[in-house]
Scaffold this active site. Structure first.
Site, PDB file in Angstrom:
ATOM      1  N   TYR A   1       0.592  -1.712   0.038  1.00 21.20           N
ATOM      2  CA  TYR A   1       0.171   0.041   0.309  1.00 21.20           C
ATOM      3  C   TYR A   1       1.309   1.188  -0.545  1.00 21.20           C
ATOM      4  O   TYR A   1       1.027   1.857  -0.790  1.00 21.20           O
ATOM      5  CB  TYR A   1      -1.056  -0.069   0.784  1.00 21.20           C
ATOM      6  CG  TYR A   1      -2.053   1.067   1.142  1.00 21.20           C
ATOM      7  CD1 TYR A   1      -2.126   1.761   0.571  1.00 21.20           C
ATOM      8  CD2 TYR A   1      -1.790   2.409   2.646  1.00 21.20           C
ATOM      9  CE1 TYR A   1      -3.318   2.675   0.474  1.00 21.20           C
ATOM     10  CE2 TYR A   1      -2.528   3.321   2.352  1.00 21.20           C
ATOM     11  CZ  TYR A   1      -3.662   3.657   1.786  1.00 21.20           C
ATOM     12  OH  TYR A   1      -4.106   4.928   1.436  1.00 21.20           O
TER      13      TYR A   1
ATOM     14  N   GLU B   1     -14.161  -1.386   6.851  1.00 20.22           N
ATOM     15  CA  GLU B   1     -13.920   0.058   6.183  1.00 20.22           C
ATOM     16  C   GLU B   1     -15.525   0.367   5.293  1.00 20.22           C
ATOM     17  O   GLU B   1     -16.378  -1.109   4.996  1.00 20.22           O
ATOM     18  CB  GLU B   1     -13.287   0.028   5.184  1.00 20.22           C
ATOM     19  CG  GLU B   1     -12.975   1.411   4.801  1.00 20.22           C
ATOM     20  CD  GLU B   1     -11.573   2.008   4.258  1.00 20.22           C
ATOM     21  OE1 GLU B   1     -10.754   1.974   4.607  1.00 20.22           O
ATOM     22  OE2 GLU B   1     -11.725   2.351   3.125  1.00 20.22           O
TER      23      GLU B   1
ATOM     24  N   ARG C   1     -12.000  12.997   3.234  1.00 21.54           N
ATOM     25  CA  ARG C   1     -12.247  12.228   3.958  1.00 21.54           C
ATOM     26  C   ARG C   1     -13.878  11.905   3.107  1.00 21.54           C
ATOM     27  O   ARG C   1     -14.801  11.087   3.275  1.00 21.54           O
ATOM     28  CB  ARG C   1     -12.532  13.332   4.809  1.00 21.54           C
ATOM     29  CG  ARG C   1     -10.801  13.186   6.075  1.00 21.54           C
ATOM     30  CD  ARG C   1     -10.787  11.399   6.119  1.00 21.54           C
ATOM     31  NE  ARG C   1      -9.465  11.417   6.957  1.00 21.54           N
ATOM     32  CZ  ARG C   1      -8.682  10.748   7.339  1.00 21.54           C
ATOM     33  NH1 ARG C   1      -9.087   9.063   6.809  1.00 21.54           N
ATOM     34  NH2 ARG C   1      -7.900  10.929   8.179  1.00 21.54           N
TER      35      ARG C   1
ATOM     36  N   TYR D   1      -0.425  12.891   7.641  1.00 19.92           N
ATOM     37  CA  TYR D   1      -0.217  11.272   8.862  1.00 19.92           C
ATOM     38  C   TYR D   1       1.105  11.524   8.809  1.00 19.92           C
ATOM     39  O   TYR D   1       2.008  12.014   8.261  1.00 19.92           O
ATOM     40  CB  TYR D   1      -0.273  10.502   7.656  1.00 19.92           C
ATOM     41  CG  TYR D   1      -1.748  10.433   7.995  1.00 19.92           C
ATOM     42  CD1 TYR D   1      -2.953  10.579   8.517  1.00 19.92           C
ATOM     43  CD2 TYR D   1      -2.496   8.571   7.418  1.00 19.92           C
ATOM     44  CE1 TYR D   1      -3.716  10.609   8.776  1.00 19.92           C
ATOM     45  CE2 TYR D   1      -3.964   8.224   7.668  1.00 19.92           C
ATOM     46  CZ  TYR D   1      -4.554   8.787   8.050  1.00 19.92           C
ATOM     47  OH  TYR D   1      -5.700   8.265   9.008  1.00 19.92           O
TER      48      TYR D   1
ATOM     49  N   ARG E   1       1.265   6.421  -6.989  1.00 21.93           N
ATOM     50  CA  ARG E   1       0.219   7.518  -6.922  1.00 21.93           C
ATOM     51  C   ARG E   1       0.469   8.954  -7.112  1.00 21.93           C
ATOM     52  O   ARG E   1      -0.131   9.756  -7.744  1.00 21.93           O
ATOM     53  CB  ARG E   1      -0.585   7.202  -5.988  1.00 21.93           C
ATOM     54  CG  ARG E   1      -2.027   8.073  -5.744  1.00 21.93           C
ATOM     55  CD  ARG E   1      -3.589   7.523  -4.948  1.00 21.93           C
ATOM     56  NE  ARG E   1      -3.100   7.771  -4.009  1.00 21.93           N
ATOM     57  CZ  ARG E   1      -3.625   7.455  -2.764  1.00 21.93           C
ATOM     58  NH1 ARG E   1      -4.848   6.970  -3.438  1.00 21.93           N
ATOM     59  NH2 ARG E   1      -3.373   7.503  -1.612  1.00 21.93           N
TER      60      ARG E   1
END
Length: 330
Positions: free
Chosen positions: A151, A323, A223, A210, A158
């Site tokens: 990830y 999730e 979000r 983060y 990305r």
């Protein structure tokens, strides 16, 4: 004499949100309906179609037969395909998707770069330049240690592929690990010719802020996204995260409760009434098949009548068990 205001161009009306719904039935029939922008199937048993608007997601459903997911707009739709890339557009809305093998590109990072470069080039060439929502599905999302976790490598690729395209702000997004074909990477998006409003959760640190422990390149998403007419909220993948830390390790019930607290916080920040209704489809991604029944029961009790796709998927943090993402219409 004509007054200046009579010569002024009228402001375009905000684009009504696409209708997103789950439905059983035939793929070809759904594709033939007026205004169909995209149709999604789930799992290996789903039939294939050549139409670029058809996309088979590499996530198995815990319900059989799995429902189709339809996106529909109030306009004629045109569509096309270019190698790994497929797209459809109508009424100011754009669906675009890339489905490729990481093995053809040298691993998760370069594959993500390739996918996002392809999508970015397409969007930059079109009037629907405002990317509002993205979904990312990759195999074995938690495999690898430290910065070598798949990830985290995906996040690095990305970012390279995006370049500075999202310099003004990131879209809402989901990233889930699938158990489908080895090395398969799937990315698809919804864009519009009008901007939306990014929504953050006051209970959580914004993902792009983060700390270093979550990788060299932090996740890049909002979000949630309030769509242009403020008639729908596109909700990113939401789990039991408070601040930037995962909560309630190994406690599925507590993680579900925390997840729903986060969902309600997003609705409040998006200026929507609390709760979900029968017109607000959700997806629940469940890490362990043995937990599916408990998740289904929890959601049915908490949100009676709300349409939910229950899918087998790994959350981007190995300690998280469930999730939820989806749509809330005003």
């Amino acid at each position: 004499m004509m007054h200046g205001c009579e010569n002024a161009l009228a402001e375009p009306l905000p684009r009504r949100a696409p209708r997103v719904a789950y439905r059983s039935g035939d793929v070809a029939t759904a594709l033939a309906e007026y205004g169909t922008l995209a149709v999604f199937g789930f799992g290996s048993g789903t039939r294939s179609e050549e139409d670029p608007r058809w996309f088979r997601v590499a996530l198995e459903s815990f319900d059989a037969p799995a429902s189709l997911e339809l996106w529909q707009v109030d306009a004629d739709v045109v569509h096309g395909r270019d190698g790994d890339l497929r797209w459809a557009a109508g009424g100011g809305w754009l669906f675009a998707a890339v489905d490729l093998s990481e093995a053809d590109h040298g691993g998760p990072s370069p594959a993500a770069t390739h996918a996002y470069e392809a999508l970015r080039r397409l969007v930059e060439s079109r009037p629907e330049r405002h990317v509002l929502r993205i979904w990312n599905y990759l195999q074995a999302i938690n495999q690898g240690e430290g910065d070598a976790e798949r990830y985290k490598l995906f996040c690095e690729g990305r970012a390279i592929g995006m370049g500075d395209f999202f310099a003004e702000g990131f879209p809402a997004a989901t990233a889930i690990g699938h158990h489908g074909p080895a090395s398969r990477l799937q990315v698809y998006l919804l864009a519009c010719d009008q901007p939306g409003e990014r929504i953050e959760n006051p209970r959580q640190v914004s993902a792009w802020c983060y700390p270093r422990q979550y990788g060299r390149t932090p996740p890049s998403f909002a979000r949630a996204m309030l769509l242009p007419a403020q008639d729908a909220l596109a909700i990113s993948g939401t789990a039991a995260v408070v601040g930037h830390a995962s909560a309630h390790q190994d406690d599925l019930q507590a993680q579900l409760e925390e997840t729903f607290t986060n969902l309600e916080a997003l609705l409040a920040r998006g200026r929507l009434a609390p709760g979900f209704d029968t017109q607000s489809p959700l997806k629940a991604y469940v890490r362990h098949p043995a937990d599916a029944a408990q998740v289904r029961e929890f959601i049915a009790h908490r949100l009676p009548g709300v349409p939910v796709l229950l899918l087998h998927g790994d959350i981007c943090r190995s300690e998280l068990l469930v999730e939820i993402d989806g749509w809330r219409y005003a």
